[in-house]
Motif scaffolding. Structure first.
Motif, PDB file in Angstrom:
ATOM      1  N   LEU A  89      41.289  38.396  49.402  1.00 23.43           N
ATOM      2  CA  LEU A  89      41.424  38.698  50.826  1.00 23.43           C
ATOM      3  C   LEU A  89      40.510  37.800  51.656  1.00 23.43           C
ATOM      4  O   LEU A  89      40.914  37.267  52.684  1.00 23.43           O
ATOM      5  N   MET A  90      39.297  37.587  51.199  1.00 18.23           N
ATOM      6  CA  MET A  90      38.323  36.804  51.957  1.00 18.23           C
ATOM      7  C   MET A  90      38.450  35.304  51.709  1.00 18.23           C
ATOM      8  O   MET A  90      38.326  34.511  52.635  1.00 18.23           O
ATOM      9  N   ASP A  91      38.674  34.908  50.464  1.00 20.95           N
ATOM     10  CA  ASP A  91      38.650  33.479  50.110  1.00 20.95           C
ATOM     11  C   ASP A  91      40.017  32.877  49.820  1.00 20.95           C
ATOM     12  O   ASP A  91      40.147  31.671  49.725  1.00 20.95           O
ATOM     13  N   GLY A  92      41.022  33.698  49.625  1.00 20.42           N
ATOM     14  CA  GLY A  92      42.366  33.176  49.427  1.00 20.42           C
ATOM     15  C   GLY A  92      42.773  32.923  47.992  1.00 20.42           C
ATOM     16  O   GLY A  92      43.913  33.107  47.645  1.00 20.42           O
ATOM     17  N   ARG A  93      41.858  32.505  47.149  1.00 18.62           N
ATOM     18  CA  ARG A  93      42.243  32.246  45.759  1.00 18.62           C
ATOM     19  C   ARG A  93      41.031  32.367  44.855  1.00 18.62           C
ATOM     20  O   ARG A  93      39.892  32.231  45.296  1.00 18.62           O
ATOM     21  N   LEU A  94      41.296  32.592  43.589  1.00 19.84           N
ATOM     22  CA  LEU A  94      40.235  32.648  42.590  1.00 19.84           C
ATOM     23  C   LEU A  94      40.088  31.317  41.863  1.00 19.84           C
ATOM     24  O   LEU A  94      39.028  31.022  41.332  1.00 19.84           O
ATOM     25  N   ALA A  95      41.136  30.528  41.841  1.00 21.28           N
ATOM     26  CA  ALA A  95      41.127  29.264  41.099  1.00 21.28           C
ATOM     27  C   ALA A  95      40.166  28.262  41.730  1.00 21.28           C
ATOM     28  O   ALA A  95      40.084  28.157  42.946  1.00 21.28           O
ATOM     29  N   PRO A  96      39.466  27.486  40.876  1.00 24.77           N
ATOM     30  CA  PRO A  96      38.543  26.484  41.404  1.00 24.77           C
ATOM     31  C   PRO A  96      39.256  25.324  42.119  1.00 24.77           C
ATOM     32  O   PRO A  96      38.683  24.699  42.995  1.00 24.77           O
TER      33      PRO A  96
ATOM     34  N   ILE B 262      43.182  26.303  34.978  1.00 22.58           N
ATOM     35  CA  ILE B 262      44.026  27.499  34.857  1.00 22.58           C
ATOM     36  C   ILE B 262      43.330  28.517  33.959  1.00 22.58           C
ATOM     37  O   ILE B 262      43.304  29.716  34.260  1.00 22.58           O
ATOM     38  N   ASP B 263      42.731  28.038  32.858  1.00 24.55           N
ATOM     39  CA  ASP B 263      41.991  28.947  31.982  1.00 24.55           C
ATOM     40  C   ASP B 263      40.762  29.531  32.680  1.00 24.55           C
ATOM     41  O   ASP B 263      40.437  30.708  32.494  1.00 24.55           O
ATOM     42  N   VAL B 264      40.091  28.713  33.496  1.00 25.39           N
ATOM     43  CA  VAL B 264      38.946  29.210  34.262  1.00 25.39           C
ATOM     44  C   VAL B 264      39.421  30.297  35.224  1.00 25.39           C
ATOM     45  O   VAL B 264      38.821  31.369  35.317  1.00 25.39           O
ATOM     46  N   ARG B 265      40.518  30.029  35.941  1.00 22.24           N
ATOM     47  CA  ARG B 265      41.082  31.030  36.853  1.00 22.24           C
ATOM     48  C   ARG B 265      41.432  32.309  36.109  1.00 22.24           C
ATOM     49  O   ARG B 265      41.142  33.410  36.570  1.00 22.24           O
ATOM     50  N   ASN B 266      42.050  32.175  34.950  1.00 18.54           N
ATOM     51  CA  ASN B 266      42.434  33.358  34.170  1.00 18.54           C
ATOM     52  C   ASN B 266      41.211  34.170  33.752  1.00 18.54           C
ATOM     53  O   ASN B 266      41.240  35.404  33.808  1.00 18.54           O
TER      54      ASN B 266
ATOM     55  N   ILE C  33      38.250  34.291  35.267  1.00 18.03           N
ATOM     56  CA  ILE C  33      37.708  34.923  36.471  1.00 18.03           C
ATOM     57  C   ILE C  33      38.581  36.119  36.862  1.00 18.03           C
ATOM     58  O   ILE C  33      38.071  37.211  37.125  1.00 18.03           O
ATOM     59  N   ALA C  34      39.888  35.918  36.901  1.00 18.95           N
ATOM     60  CA  ALA C  34      40.807  37.000  37.291  1.00 18.95           C
ATOM     61  C   ALA C  34      40.734  38.168  36.311  1.00 18.95           C
ATOM     62  O   ALA C  34      40.803  39.329  36.730  1.00 18.95           O
ATOM     63  N   ASN C  35      40.584  37.868  35.022  1.00 22.00           N
ATOM     64  CA  ASN C  35      40.505  38.944  34.027  1.00 22.00           C
ATOM     65  C   ASN C  35      39.320  39.856  34.268  1.00 22.00           C
ATOM     66  O   ASN C  35      39.393  41.056  33.991  1.00 22.00           O
ATOM     67  N   ILE C  36      38.225  39.321  34.784  1.00 23.51           N
ATOM     68  CA  ILE C  36      37.069  40.159  35.091  1.00 23.51           C
ATOM     69  C   ILE C  36      37.225  40.824  36.452  1.00 23.51           C
ATOM     70  O   ILE C  36      37.118  42.038  36.583  1.00 23.51           O
ATOM     71  N   LEU C  37      37.487  40.034  37.476  1.00 26.95           N
ATOM     72  CA  LEU C  37      37.517  40.580  38.836  1.00 26.95           C
ATOM     73  C   LEU C  37      38.668  41.551  39.065  1.00 26.95           C
ATOM     74  O   LEU C  37      38.540  42.480  39.869  1.00 26.95           O
ATOM     75  N   ASP C  38      39.781  41.361  38.375  1.00 22.79           N
ATOM     76  CA  ASP C  38      40.916  42.269  38.548  1.00 22.79           C
ATOM     77  C   ASP C  38      40.829  43.495  37.645  1.00 22.79           C
ATOM     78  O   ASP C  38      41.546  44.470  37.848  1.00 22.79           O
ATOM     79  N   ARG C  39      39.956  43.462  36.668  1.00 16.73           N
ATOM     80  CA  ARG C  39      39.811  44.589  35.748  1.00 16.73           C
ATOM     81  C   ARG C  39      38.957  45.699  36.356  1.00 16.73           C
ATOM     82  O   ARG C  39      39.140  46.874  36.042  1.00 16.73           O
ATOM     83  N   TYR C  40      38.024  45.338  37.214  1.00 17.53           N
ATOM     84  CA  TYR C  40      37.055  46.310  37.700  1.00 17.53           C
ATOM     85  C   TYR C  40      37.279  46.687  39.157  1.00 17.53           C
ATOM     86  O   TYR C  40      37.678  45.870  39.972  1.00 17.53           O
TER      87      TYR C  40
ATOM     88  N   MET D  46      35.111  28.453  40.513  1.00 21.20           N
ATOM     89  CA  MET D  46      35.238  29.273  41.687  1.00 21.20           C
ATOM     90  C   MET D  46      33.909  29.283  42.426  1.00 21.20           C
ATOM     91  O   MET D  46      32.863  29.426  41.829  1.00 21.20           O
ATOM     92  N   HIS D  47      33.986  29.140  43.722  1.00 24.13           N
ATOM     93  CA  HIS D  47      32.805  29.278  44.571  1.00 24.13           C
ATOM     94  C   HIS D  47      33.076  30.430  45.527  1.00 24.13           C
ATOM     95  O   HIS D  47      34.031  30.391  46.291  1.00 24.13           O
TER      96      HIS D  47
END
Length: 194
Positions: free
Chosen positions: A84-91, A118-122, A124-131, A1-2
């Protein structure tokens, strides 16, 4: 993710609005947000407009007008702001859950790169969606107070206003999760004052 500059600036501005709310400041002007974050005013105003259209922030007109959170900070997930800003979390687009696009791989179902991403996306999402924004604001303020740095929009007595620590490489000990774990294990301010 960038993380794009747009998403970075949106997160920084939103965190500052959360800090302002915690400091009892009802609104913050666009100029104050730009100055506090050392950001170009025109760019931050466009980002604030997008955040307003999404219902994250609101504008108030008048002499004491400016920007404020329209949604409670504990209801704003960091992952939602990034999406909202970047559209996706997946690299890569074929690993995205919400912004999927087929890639050029001839066998997407058995693509090792896609499985890894997919694991990288998961992760990232696990952190960013948790907080939530509220948690980021709380950890940020606690660290600033610990280090004697005045939070933006405050006039703490004895705090080093405007003091900036020397920059160097990113120390893992300065991460959000470390700050959050310190917050969970530290005695509350209320308990310390008894």
């Amino acid at each position: 993710m960038h993380l794009s500059k747009k998403a970075e600036y949106a997160l920084r501005a939103t965190i500052h609005l959360g800090i302002a709310a915690e400091m009892g400041l009802p609104t913050v002007s666009g100029v104050e947000l730009a100055d506090a974050n050392r950001l170009p005013l025109k760019f931050i105003e466009r980002i604030l407009q997008e955040l307003r259209e999404a219902g994250i922030i609101e504008t108030k007109r008048g002499k004491l007008g400016g920007y404020a959170l329209a949604t409670a900070a504990d209801k704003i997930r960091i992952g939602d702001l990034v999406r909202l800003m970047d559209g996706r979390l997946a690299p890569i687009c074929c690993a995205s859950e919400f912004a999927y696009q087929r890639c050029t791989c001839p066998d997407e179902d058995h693509c090792g790169l896609r499985m890894l991403m997919i694991d990288v996306r998961n992760a990232i999402a696990n952190i960013l969606d948790r907080y939530t924004l509220a948690q980021v604001v709380e950890v940020t303020l606690r660290k600033m107070r610990r280090d004697g740095i005045a939070p933006p929009f405050s006039t703490l007595a004895g705090a080093k206003v405007g003091a900036m620590p020397a920059r160097g490489k990113a120390d893992p000990a300065d991460g959000f999760l470390v700050g959050l774990s310190q917050l969970a294990t530290a005695p509350s301010d209320e308990h310390q004052n008894q």
